[in-house]
Design a protein around this motif. Structure first.
Motif, short mmCIF file in Angstrom:
data_model
loop_
_atom_site.label_atom_id
_atom_site.label_comp_id
_atom_site.label_asym_id
_atom_site.label_seq_id
_atom_site.Cartn_x
_atom_site.Cartn_y
_atom_site.Cartn_z
N THR A 25 1.72 30.21 20.04
CA THR A 25 1.87 29.45 18.78
C THR A 25 3.50 29.12 18.08
O THR A 25 3.31 28.17 17.23
CB THR A 25 1.48 30.65 17.43
OG1 THR A 25 -0.33 31.03 18.15
CG2 THR A 25 1.28 30.59 16.40
N ALA A 26 4.45 29.73 18.38
CA ALA A 26 5.25 29.93 17.99
C ALA A 26 5.76 28.61 18.44
O ALA A 26 6.58 27.65 18.17
CB ALA A 26 6.58 30.72 18.81
N ALA A 27 5.40 28.15 20.22
CA ALA A 27 5.89 26.64 20.73
C ALA A 27 4.70 25.44 20.47
O ALA A 27 6.04 24.54 20.65
CB ALA A 27 5.52 27.13 22.57
N ILE A 28 3.90 25.75 19.52
CA ILE A 28 3.53 24.35 19.02
C ILE A 28 3.76 23.90 18.24
O ILE A 28 4.34 23.24 16.80
CB ILE A 28 2.28 23.60 19.34
CG1 ILE A 28 1.66 25.84 18.97
CG2 ILE A 28 1.24 24.51 20.51
CD1 ILE A 28 -0.68 25.28 18.88
N TYR A 29 4.45 25.10 17.24
CA TYR A 29 4.28 25.59 15.40
C TYR A 29 6.00 24.87 15.43
O TYR A 29 6.19 23.45 14.55
CB TYR A 29 4.45 26.32 15.14
CG TYR A 29 4.92 26.26 13.74
CD1 TYR A 29 4.07 26.12 12.69
CD2 TYR A 29 6.01 27.32 13.09
CE1 TYR A 29 4.21 25.87 11.23
CE2 TYR A 29 6.47 26.86 11.85
CZ TYR A 29 5.58 27.20 10.79
OH TYR A 29 5.85 26.47 9.60
N TYR A 30 6.75 25.14 15.52
CA TYR A 30 7.98 24.96 15.83
C TYR A 30 8.79 23.33 16.19
O TYR A 30 9.10 22.54 15.00
CB TYR A 30 9.17 25.06 16.74
CG TYR A 30 10.91 25.60 16.77
CD1 TYR A 30 11.45 25.96 15.35
CD2 TYR A 30 10.96 23.77 17.68
CE1 TYR A 30 12.69 25.62 15.65
CE2 TYR A 30 12.87 24.43 17.06
CZ TYR A 30 13.39 24.44 15.97
OH TYR A 30 14.51 24.66 16.69
N PRO A 31 7.76 23.11 16.68
CA PRO A 31 8.55 20.90 17.16
C PRO A 31 7.40 20.74 15.83
O PRO A 31 7.77 19.46 15.22
CB PRO A 31 7.75 20.32 18.86
CG PRO A 31 7.18 22.44 18.94
CD PRO A 31 7.54 23.37 17.97
N LEU A 32 6.13 20.58 15.67
CA LEU A 32 6.08 20.37 14.39
C LEU A 32 5.61 20.27 12.86
O LEU A 32 5.75 19.97 12.45
CB LEU A 32 3.63 20.67 14.28
CG LEU A 32 3.34 19.88 16.10
CD1 LEU A 32 2.16 20.79 16.01
CD2 LEU A 32 3.04 18.93 16.18
N ALA A 33 6.96 21.37 13.10
CA ALA A 33 7.01 21.81 12.06
C ALA A 33 8.39 21.68 11.04
O ALA A 33 8.69 21.50 10.29
CB ALA A 33 6.78 23.49 11.35
N ARG A 34 9.32 21.91 12.41
CA ARG A 34 10.93 21.30 11.49
C ARG A 34 10.80 20.25 11.19
O ARG A 34 12.42 20.29 10.49
CB ARG A 34 11.78 21.85 13.05
CG ARG A 34 13.43 21.79 13.04
CD ARG A 34 13.88 22.13 13.58
NE ARG A 34 15.14 21.53 13.59
CZ ARG A 34 15.88 21.96 14.50
NH1 ARG A 34 15.79 21.50 15.86
NH2 ARG A 34 17.27 21.45 14.03
N PRO A 35 10.61 19.00 11.96
CA PRO A 35 10.85 17.36 11.00
C PRO A 35 10.44 17.24 9.96
O PRO A 35 10.12 16.85 8.63
CB PRO A 35 9.74 16.44 11.97
CG PRO A 35 10.17 16.61 13.20
CD PRO A 35 9.87 18.84 13.21
N ARG A 36 8.91 18.45 9.64
CA ARG A 36 8.43 18.03 8.22
C ARG A 36 8.79 19.80 7.50
O ARG A 36 8.03 20.12 6.66
CB ARG A 36 6.93 18.62 8.33
CG ARG A 36 6.20 17.55 9.35
CD ARG A 36 5.15 17.61 9.46
NE ARG A 36 4.34 16.78 9.88
CZ ARG A 36 4.28 16.06 12.00
NH1 ARG A 36 5.16 17.05 12.56
NH2 ARG A 36 3.59 15.67 12.05
N SER A 37 9.84 20.28 7.26
CA SER A 37 10.55 21.65 6.38
C SER A 37 10.45 20.65 5.06
O SER A 37 10.87 19.99 4.62
CB SER A 37 11.60 21.96 7.10
OG SER A 37 12.11 23.03 6.51
N LYS A 38 10.01 21.86 5.06
CA LYS A 38 9.67 21.86 3.18
C LYS A 38 10.87 22.94 2.36
O LYS A 38 11.14 23.29 1.72
CB LYS A 38 8.59 22.11 2.94
CG LYS A 38 7.55 21.21 2.63
CD LYS A 38 6.00 21.25 2.36
CE LYS A 38 5.26 20.68 1.65
NZ LYS A 38 4.23 20.36 1.73
N ALA A 39 11.85 23.44 3.75
CA ALA A 39 13.11 24.42 3.16
C ALA A 39 14.10 23.67 2.00
O ALA A 39 14.80 22.72 2.08
CB ALA A 39 13.58 25.05 4.53
#
Length: 476
Positions: free
Chosen positions: A443-457
């Motif tokens: 889960t960590a391996a697939i979430y990080y590259p997918l979520a990082r460019p879309r970060s809402k932080a």
């Protein structure tokens, strides 16, 4: 009910700095006390029951407790900075409505643990009261749980300190009694090392710790914002690991007893009482069991209430409820758990417990997403007001997080080793359960590259208006 000034006033809203109190040491005693209890003893015994040599069972349980404990302690370290219950913060990853998906499963887990734990502690209450009436013990224990959960945060931590003292004294005495009456040393190292049973012992320890992830920050959120995250992490980690490992080692020793001395898993409460002795000493052993179970059951009730309120508030945009409503939520949850405990057959409770344990597979992907997002993507920057606004920064649903969450759950199925289902990979590995590792790492391996460019932080932490200027209130 206690006077209103004694009852915690905060629920799922952020705790202002003016109301923060306590030290990280309180995290140590809470989690130590919550883990020094009879269910942890049973969890350790299962490693031997499933075939592990006692020596390798102890080593495997320690490895699992350390690995799973590190994950849960990372959640705890979020509390002082955010001042929020754990599951509210997961809206930053899943969206305000999306966070409800894991929440519903969390509520079911709390209900299952509360119901089965009430049955066990009710037996100890009956031993002290000298009654065979099953409902008496269940109702009395449920009422005790309700009182502490309604009073709230400060009293939960006070109970943790009491459970720590009683647990140390009680379990030290019981272990001395066990060693004095049995050849414990001869039981260790009798079997050769077996990879499958060793991995199973690791999974038992890790799975135990991972169940605390969805609510661990609930009990660190009142710490001052200046509290070191590192200190919070270590106090939580070592309190939980030392308490659980101690109890689980005791369980390993009990399970390793010769068959003629056994029977612990068939009569857990009675066996520990008999081991303690008779008369007043046995009564003290039962008291240790009750206080230990009361601590963890209060956490389940408090966490269940928080999760229910978080679910409801997603659709009402509410942040606070009255003390009366808060009390009704908690009492309602506990009444439901007591009804399950009272009305269900022993077979149903066993099956329900197995179902709840199978649900553990849903928490590892949630932990992976929450921790990766908070520490690596958002870098501890959260827009707190937006957590309560479906039209805000985090939106209603986050498709990336929910998609990764589902993938993380499905990917674990071939690796499961539960009473209800054993996956094909697990069968090929002679029963070794690796599902929790798959759930975390994949889960960590697939979430990080997918979520990082879309970060809402946000660029920096955003607190509610007037957060620092809040009128000081009595400590919760």
């Amino acid at each position: 009910m206690a006077p209103s000034s004694l009852v915690e006033r905060r629920t799922i809203d952020v705790v202002p700095e003016s109301e923060r109190h306590g030290t990280p040491l309180n995290q140590f005693t809470l989690w130590f006390g919550a883990n020094m209890q009879i269910t942890a003893v049973v969890n350790g015994a299962l490693a031997v029951v499933f075939g592990a040599d006692p020596l390798w069972a102890v080593v495997g349980l320690l490895a699992g407790n350390l690995l799973g404990g590190a994950v849960m302690a990372l959640h705890s370290a979020q509390g002082p900075r955010l001042g929020l219950p754990q599951m509210i913060s997961s809206r930053a990853q899943f969206g305000v409505f999306g966070a409800v998906v894991p929440l519903l499963l969390v509520i079911l887990m709390y209900l299952g643990f509360a119901a089965t734990g009430t049955v066990l502690a009710g037996q100890a209450v009956n031993e002290i009261a000298h009654t065979d009436s099953r409902p008496v013990g269940i109702i009395v224990f449920g009422a005790l749980t309700a009182v502490v959960a309604v009073l709230g945060y400060r009293y939960i931590h006070a109970l943790g300190r009491a459970a720590t003292v009683l647990g140390v004294v009680g379990f030290t005495y019981l272990m001395i009694r066990l060693v004095a009456t049995h050849d414990i040393g001869g039981m260790f190292g009798a079997k050769p090392f077996n990879t499958a049973t060793f991995l199973l012992a690791i999974s038992l320890g890790a799975g135990w710790q991972l169940t605390f992830g969805p609510y661990v920050a609930d009990y660190s959120r009142y710490l001052p914002r200046t509290t070191s995250p590192r200190t919070t992490f270590h106090c939580t980690l070592w309190g939980s690991v030392i308490g659980s490992q101690w109890a689980m080692v005791f369980g390993v020793m009990l399970a390793a007893l010769p068959a003629r001395s056994g029977g612990f898993l068939d009569n857990q409460v009675g066996f520990m009482g008999d081991l303690g002795g008779s008369g007043a000493v046995a009564m003290l052993v039962y008291l240790v069991i009750i206080v230990g179970k009361l601590t963890i059951n209060t956490l389940n009730a408090y966490g269940g209430f928080m999760s229910i309120l978080t679910t409801v508030s997603a659709f009402t945009s509410g942040r606070r409820v009255s003390r009366a409503a808060r009390t009704l939520y908690i009492v309602g949850f506990l009444v439901l758990s007591m009804l399950v405990a009272l009305l269900a057959s022993a077979d149903f409770l066993d099956n329900f417990k197995n179902f709840v344990l199978t649900l553990l597979m849903v928490f590892t992907p949630w932990s992976a997403i929450n921790l990766v997002d908070y520490y690596l993507i958002s870098r501890e920057r959260i827009d707190i007001p937006a957590l309560y606004d479906p039209s805000g920064r985090y939106g209603r649903w986050n498709a990336v997080a929910l998609g990764c969450y589902v993938v993380g759950i499905v990917a674990q199925i071939p690796f499961l080793s539960q009473t209800l289902y054993t996956g094909p990979v697990t069968k090929a590995l002679d029963g070794a359960d690796l599902s929790w590792i798959v759930g975390l790492v994949l889960t960590a391996a697939i979430y990080y590259p997918l979520a990082r460019p879309r970060s809402k932080a946000p660029a920096e932490m955003i607190y509610p208006d007037g957060f620092e200027a809040a009128t000081p209130q009595p400590a919760a």
